[in-house]
Design an enzyme around this catalytic site. Structure first.
Site, PDB file in Angstrom:
ATOM      1  N   ARG A 177      51.994  32.865  42.505  1.00 28.83           N
ATOM      2  CA  ARG A 177      50.556  32.793  41.969  1.00 28.83           C
ATOM      3  C   ARG A 177      50.511  32.476  40.613  1.00 28.83           C
ATOM      4  O   ARG A 177      50.073  31.495  39.865  1.00 28.83           O
ATOM      5  CB  ARG A 177      49.740  33.670  42.427  1.00 28.83           C
ATOM      6  CG  ARG A 177      48.409  33.609  41.815  1.00 28.83           C
ATOM      7  CD  ARG A 177      47.470  34.462  42.415  1.00 28.83           C
ATOM      8  NE  ARG A 177      47.599  35.842  42.297  1.00 28.83           N
ATOM      9  CZ  ARG A 177      47.077  37.030  43.043  1.00 28.83           C
ATOM     10  NH1 ARG A 177      45.948  36.580  43.470  1.00 28.83           N
ATOM     11  NH2 ARG A 177      47.267  38.109  42.777  1.00 28.83           N
ATOM     12  N   GLU A 210      39.954  48.159  52.529  1.00 25.86           N
ATOM     13  CA  GLU A 210      39.775  47.246  51.316  1.00 25.86           C
ATOM     14  C   GLU A 210      38.383  46.670  51.676  1.00 25.86           C
ATOM     15  O   GLU A 210      38.258  46.149  52.888  1.00 25.86           O
ATOM     16  CB  GLU A 210      40.770  46.268  50.891  1.00 25.86           C
ATOM     17  CG  GLU A 210      40.441  45.500  49.801  1.00 25.86           C
ATOM     18  CD  GLU A 210      41.547  44.458  49.377  1.00 25.86           C
ATOM     19  OE1 GLU A 210      42.716  45.050  49.087  1.00 25.86           O
ATOM     20  OE2 GLU A 210      41.341  43.317  49.183  1.00 25.86           O
ATOM     21  N   TYR A 260      47.920  45.726  35.577  1.00 26.10           N
ATOM     22  CA  TYR A 260      48.668  46.788  36.010  1.00 26.10           C
ATOM     23  C   TYR A 260      50.103  46.670  35.406  1.00 26.10           C
ATOM     24  O   TYR A 260      50.542  45.776  35.150  1.00 26.10           O
ATOM     25  CB  TYR A 260      48.777  46.042  37.458  1.00 26.10           C
ATOM     26  CG  TYR A 260      47.639  46.662  38.510  1.00 26.10           C
ATOM     27  CD1 TYR A 260      46.566  47.328  38.113  1.00 26.10           C
ATOM     28  CD2 TYR A 260      47.580  45.907  39.700  1.00 26.10           C
ATOM     29  CE1 TYR A 260      45.535  47.587  39.011  1.00 26.10           C
ATOM     30  CE2 TYR A 260      46.398  46.031  40.628  1.00 26.10           C
ATOM     31  CZ  TYR A 260      45.571  47.012  40.195  1.00 26.10           C
ATOM     32  OH  TYR A 260      44.557  47.031  41.219  1.00 26.10           O
ATOM     33  N   TYR A 305      53.945  40.552  48.973  1.00 24.37           N
ATOM     34  CA  TYR A 305      52.703  40.716  48.274  1.00 24.37           C
ATOM     35  C   TYR A 305      53.302  40.346  46.806  1.00 24.37           C
ATOM     36  O   TYR A 305      52.598  39.656  46.006  1.00 24.37           O
ATOM     37  CB  TYR A 305      52.001  41.817  48.340  1.00 24.37           C
ATOM     38  CG  TYR A 305      50.869  41.956  47.372  1.00 24.37           C
ATOM     39  CD1 TYR A 305      49.882  41.054  47.379  1.00 24.37           C
ATOM     40  CD2 TYR A 305      50.778  42.831  46.250  1.00 24.37           C
ATOM     41  CE1 TYR A 305      48.694  40.911  46.399  1.00 24.37           C
ATOM     42  CE2 TYR A 305      49.655  42.815  45.411  1.00 24.37           C
ATOM     43  CZ  TYR A 305      48.739  41.867  45.384  1.00 24.37           C
ATOM     44  OH  TYR A 305      47.779  42.029  44.438  1.00 24.37           O
TER      45      TYR A 305
HETATM   46  C1  3EB Z   1      43.581  45.841  43.918  1.00 22.01           C
HETATM   47  O1  3EB Z   1      42.647  46.226  43.615  1.00 22.01           O
HETATM   48  C2  3EB Z   1      43.763  45.884  45.599  1.00 22.01           C
HETATM   49  O2  3EB Z   1      46.146  39.913  44.734  1.00 22.01           O
HETATM   50  O3  3EB Z   1      44.204  38.637  44.688  1.00 22.01           O
HETATM   51  C3  3EB Z   1      42.564  43.113  45.636  1.00 22.01           C
HETATM   52  C4  3EB Z   1      41.663  41.868  45.354  1.00 22.01           C
HETATM   53  C5  3EB Z   1      43.838  43.268  45.626  1.00 22.01           C
HETATM   54  C6  3EB Z   1      42.615  40.662  45.220  1.00 22.01           C
HETATM   55  C7  3EB Z   1      45.035  39.561  44.889  1.00 22.01           C
HETATM   56  C8  3EB Z   1      44.520  42.262  45.451  1.00 22.01           C
HETATM   57  C9  3EB Z   1      43.888  40.989  45.233  1.00 22.01           C
HETATM   58  O4  3EB Z   1      44.848  45.751  43.266  1.00 22.01           O
HETATM   59  C10 3EB Z   1      44.408  44.445  46.015  1.00 22.01           C
END
Ligand code: 3EB
Length: 341
Positions: free
Chosen positions: A164, A334, A217, A157
């Site tokens: 990306r 999720e 993040y 991931y």
């Molecule tokens: C999060 O909140 C959970 O990498 O496109 C949610 C929605 C999440 C989209 C993405 C990842 C993605 O981080 C993970």
């Protein structure tokens, strides 16, 4: 990149030119060919091995997530038609007056690995969307195999996020980041699958006051942060909101490790919070006008998922339950969807 702040639209004496009719989303168990016969059908999604693997019609896509009940209905998107569809340069396209659907599947081995595939896919899709008559990306779904394989920054991931970001670096999206989902399939095919919804006019991105914006993040979650908005308000007169994949993350921290019920509660609190930010009235949040997908990591949590969502949501909220992996290995559930469909 600024945080989108909720704004109160000024009262307008007449409908704004930028306002589009809503995309209509439904879950239907009608045979695929009957659905595709509709001239107003923009896209159809099948889920899991019981769904047709492919169709000559570019509007159909199978996602290799197994439904909780073995078989799932099709997800159908309808728009103001007629819809034109074609495959061009490796992208499946469909376009109505207001909205466009697109999908790309990229073999990882042709680009070295998942990072290379993500970079290539995002370059392609950003260029194609920018050059189209529907240049505003509202929503993107990303599906990849073995999403949690690899440790630390080598996790698939996280490598996907690096690719990306590289693919977006050249041009990026025309507006803010779109709403998105990133989920792990378990089909063993190392093929990155991405599909999206774009529109003639831009939506408005919203963030969640309970959560750090994903693109902010901190470094501990990977070299490149995920690039998505928590929600996207569609450019429609009636409120319609695309909800990104949402999990039990508060601030930037995953909560309630190993407690499915508490993660589900936290997820619903996050969705409620982002819908409030996007100006959806409390009584209208996750009601019958929503269409949700719940991605559940462990099969043994499916019964609890159905029971708890049945208790906590209005009885009429259409929800698909799919087995899938979430992008942090401690997350068990999720939920994404659309409100006001
Ligand atoms: C999060 O909140 C959970 O990498 O496109 C949610 C929605 C999440 C989209 C993405 C990842 C993605 O981080 C993970």
């Amino acid at each position: 990149m600024s945080i989108a702040t909720p704004h109160i639209p000024a009262a307008t004496p007449h409908a704004h030119a930028a306002e589009l009719p809503p995309l209509r989303v439904a879950y239907e168990s009608t045979p695929l060919d009957a659905i595709l016969a509709g001239a107003d059908v923009l896209a159809v999604f099948g889920f899991g091995t019981h769904a047709p693997a492919a169709h000559a019609d570019p509007r159909y896509l199978r996602v290799n997530l197994e439904p909780a009940d073995g078989e799932a209905p099709f997800e159908v998107w309808r728009v103001r038609g007629p819809v034109r569809a074609e495959r061009r340069d490796g992208i499946a396209w469909a376009e109505g007056d207001d909205y466009a659907y697109g999908a790309i599947e990229v073999d990882e081995s042709a680009h070295g690995d998942v990072e290379g595939a993500a970079e290539f896919a995002y370059r392609c899709l950003v260029d194609a969307i920018a050059a189209s008559a529907k240049p505003h990306t509202l929503r993107i779904w990303n599906y990849l195999d073995a999403i949690n394989l690899g440790a630390g920054d080598a996790e698939r991931y996280r490598r996907f996020c690096v690719g990306r970001a590289a693919g977006l670096a050249a041009q990026g999206f025309a507006d803010d980041y779109p709403a998105a989902t990133g989920i792990g399939v378990r089909d063993g095919r190392r093929v990155l699958q991405i599909y999206w919804l774009a529109a003639r006019t831009p939506g408005t991105a919203f963030e969640n006051p309970r959560q750090v914006s994903a693109w902010r993040y901190p470094r501990q979650y990977g070299i490149k942060a995920p690039t998505f908005a928590r929600a996207m308000r569609a450019p429609t007169q009636q409120v319609q909101v695309y909800i990104s994949g949402t999990a039990a993350i508060v601030g930037h921290v995953s909560h309630h490790h190993d407690d499915f019920a508490k993660q589900l509660d936290e997820t619903l609190a996050n969705i409620d919070s982002v819908l409030a930010a996007a100006q959806v009235a409390a009584a209208a949040r996750l009601d019958a006008g929503a269409a949700l997908k719940a991605y559940v990591r462990r099969a043994e949590d499916l019964d609890a998922a159905r029971r708890l969502l049945g208790e906590k949501l209005p009885a009429q909220t259409p929800t698909l339950f799919l087995l899938g992996d979430i992008c942090r290995s401690e997350l068990l559930v999720e939920i994404d969807g659309i409100q006001g469909a």
